[in-house]
Write a protein that holds these residues in place. Sequence first.
Motif, mmCIF file in Angstrom:
data_model
loop_
_atom_site.group_PDB
_atom_site.id
_atom_site.type_symbol
_atom_site.label_atom_id
_atom_site.label_comp_id
_atom_site.label_asym_id
_atom_site.label_seq_id
_atom_site.Cartn_x
_atom_site.Cartn_y
_atom_site.Cartn_z
ATOM 1 N N GLN A 114 0.832 -1.208 0.000
ATOM 2 C CA GLN A 114 0.000 0.000 0.000
ATOM 3 C C GLN A 114 0.863 1.253 0.000
ATOM 4 N N GLN A 115 1.913 1.253 0.802
ATOM 5 C CA GLN A 115 2.820 2.394 0.851
ATOM 6 C C GLN A 115 3.502 2.606 -0.489
ATOM 7 N N GLN A 116 3.905 1.524 -1.115
ATOM 8 C CA GLN A 116 4.573 1.631 -2.404
ATOM 9 C C GLN A 116 3.635 2.215 -3.457
ATOM 10 N N GLN A 117 2.395 1.766 -3.476
ATOM 11 C CA GLN A 117 1.416 2.290 -4.431
ATOM 12 C C GLN A 117 1.187 3.776 -4.213
ATOM 13 N N GLN A 118 1.145 4.179 -2.953
ATOM 14 C CA GLN A 118 0.949 5.591 -2.634
ATOM 15 C C GLN A 118 2.141 6.426 -3.100
ATOM 16 N N LEU A 119 3.350 5.868 -2.961
ATOM 17 C CA LEU A 119 4.540 6.597 -3.394
ATOM 18 C C LEU A 119 4.532 6.800 -4.905
ATOM 19 N N PHE A 120 4.222 5.770 -5.664
ATOM 20 C CA PHE A 120 4.166 5.915 -7.124
ATOM 21 C C PHE A 120 3.121 6.957 -7.522
ATOM 22 N N LYS A 121 1.976 6.928 -6.863
ATOM 23 C CA LYS A 121 0.914 7.889 -7.171
ATOM 24 C C LYS A 121 1.354 9.309 -6.850
ATOM 25 N N ALA A 122 2.016 9.482 -5.713
ATOM 26 C CA ALA A 122 2.488 10.812 -5.323
ATOM 27 C C ALA A 122 3.549 11.322 -6.286
ATOM 28 N N CYS A 123 4.408 10.432 -6.755
ATOM 29 C CA CYS A 123 5.457 10.838 -7.692
ATOM 30 C C CYS A 123 4.862 11.305 -9.019
ATOM 31 N N ARG A 124 3.784 10.682 -9.436
ATOM 32 C CA ARG A 124 3.182 11.056 -10.722
ATOM 33 C C ARG A 124 2.248 12.261 -10.594
ATOM 34 N N HIS A 125 1.420 12.286 -9.548
ATOM 35 C CA HIS A 125 0.365 13.308 -9.463
ATOM 36 C C HIS A 125 0.487 14.234 -8.259
ATOM 37 N N GLY A 126 1.278 13.870 -7.266
ATOM 38 C CA GLY A 126 1.314 14.617 -6.022
ATOM 39 C C GLY A 126 2.384 15.694 -5.977
ATOM 40 N N THR A 127 2.494 16.320 -4.816
ATOM 41 C CA THR A 127 3.457 17.387 -4.592
ATOM 42 C C THR A 127 4.707 16.841 -3.914
ATOM 43 N N LEU A 128 5.702 17.696 -3.792
ATOM 44 C CA LEU A 128 6.918 17.307 -3.082
ATOM 45 C C LEU A 128 6.601 16.958 -1.632
ATOM 46 N N ASP A 129 5.705 17.717 -1.002
ATOM 47 C CA ASP A 129 5.339 17.433 0.390
ATOM 48 C C ASP A 129 4.692 16.060 0.527
ATOM 49 N N ASP A 130 3.916 15.668 -0.472
ATOM 50 C CA ASP A 130 3.305 14.332 -0.438
ATOM 51 C C ASP A 130 4.381 13.250 -0.370
ATOM 52 N N ILE A 131 5.440 13.447 -1.136
ATOM 53 C CA ILE A 131 6.524 12.466 -1.141
ATOM 54 C C ILE A 131 7.306 12.509 0.158
ATOM 55 N N LYS A 132 7.539 13.694 0.668
ATOM 56 C CA LYS A 132 8.284 13.815 1.922
ATOM 57 C C LYS A 132 7.571 13.105 3.071
ATOM 58 N N ASN A 133 6.262 13.012 2.980
ATOM 59 C CA ASN A 133 5.503 12.319 4.019
ATOM 60 C C ASN A 133 5.618 10.803 3.916
ATOM 61 N N MET A 134 6.335 10.327 2.896
ATOM 62 C CA MET A 134 6.469 8.883 2.681
ATOM 63 C C MET A 134 7.926 8.448 2.710
ATOM 64 N N VAL A 135 8.748 9.135 3.478
ATOM 65 C CA VAL A 135 10.181 8.874 3.446
ATOM 66 C C VAL A 135 10.560 7.501 3.992
ATOM 67 N N ASN A 136 9.612 6.794 4.573
ATOM 68 C CA ASN A 136 9.941 5.470 5.107
ATOM 69 C C ASN A 136 9.906 4.377 4.047
ATOM 70 N N ILE A 137 9.603 4.744 2.804
ATOM 71 C CA ILE A 137 9.467 3.738 1.752
ATOM 72 C C ILE A 137 10.738 3.679 0.921
ATOM 73 N N ASP A 138 11.109 2.490 0.509
ATOM 74 C CA ASP A 138 12.279 2.279 -0.346
ATOM 75 C C ASP A 138 12.097 3.041 -1.657
ATOM 76 N N VAL A 139 12.975 4.003 -1.946
ATOM 77 C CA VAL A 139 12.817 4.844 -3.133
ATOM 78 C C VAL A 139 13.201 4.111 -4.415
ATOM 79 N N ASN A 140 13.771 2.925 -4.285
ATOM 80 C CA ASN A 140 14.129 2.147 -5.471
ATOM 81 C C ASN A 140 13.239 0.925 -5.667
#
Length: 312
Positions: A114-140
Amino acid sequence: MSSYQGRLKGRMPEDDYVKVRANYTDLCEHIKEPVKLSTKLFEKNVFDIDQKEEIQKLFRNAENGRWTAADKLLMYVLSNCGDAYGKFIQCLRELGYREIVNVLENTTNDTRQQQQQQLFKACRHGTLDDIKNMVNIDVNVRDKWDQTPLFDCCGSSVSPVDKIKYLVSHQADINARDSDNSTILHWACMNGTLSTVQYLVDDLHMNVNTTGRYNRTPLFYCCMSSVSPVDKIKYLVSHQADINARDSNNTTILHLACLFSTLSTVQYLVECLHLDLHVKNKGGQTVLDYCRTLDTEQDEKIKYITDQMKLK
């Protein structure tokens, strides 16, 4: 004195490995004292003396030493099998990292996905702050197309460069390839903005002539793009992109522009780059044949190519 007896090398058991990888970036951010933690792990026979001393050296000497040392520490933890994870948790508790321990212990496969799906969605449609709120997820982390979150940032129209910079600062792999062998530069040329392409080339020094699927360079993807294709083509050409490149089917960038792009893109390739109108691919197909294949400004492109052929 710590004993070396019993230290087991090799990948950590899968369930434990998943918990650490799912929270990898968050761990790097929140391990404030990697030297103390490495000493604890040495005392518990998880690390050897060389590993402990390397972490100390990185902490003292590396740029962004604390983060770099924490990153190296986690890589060493992941390469220890046996009860390395249990001892890692114990050390974290002893040093007061209770919040991190709670996150690790409550991470499940479902939570991770679920976290990974949210990260991909934030990267495509979200803001920088959205991504910063997900820093616990593997970026690779990889999706079903073997793409990392950077690919979605490169195809985004929402602060793409800021998001790319942030992920890169958290060790995102700029050289990742997807299941089609495409790079993030290919993806940006296809779906991203001019500023994204410029950042990848000017700041990350990506190769403008790198080849991906069907041996196509980023220029091919610009010619298939609906996002500022001419501006991106001009930019790549100004940085020595090869306008005469051929793909594995001997197709040119003009073929693909006639197939997928607008009349203005075709006009630029013909009038400004002086590409050959009579060129054929391996199947003997001309650019005019490609114009007839899809409906994108089909009549306009056919008329333009036909008129240009009469002049040359």
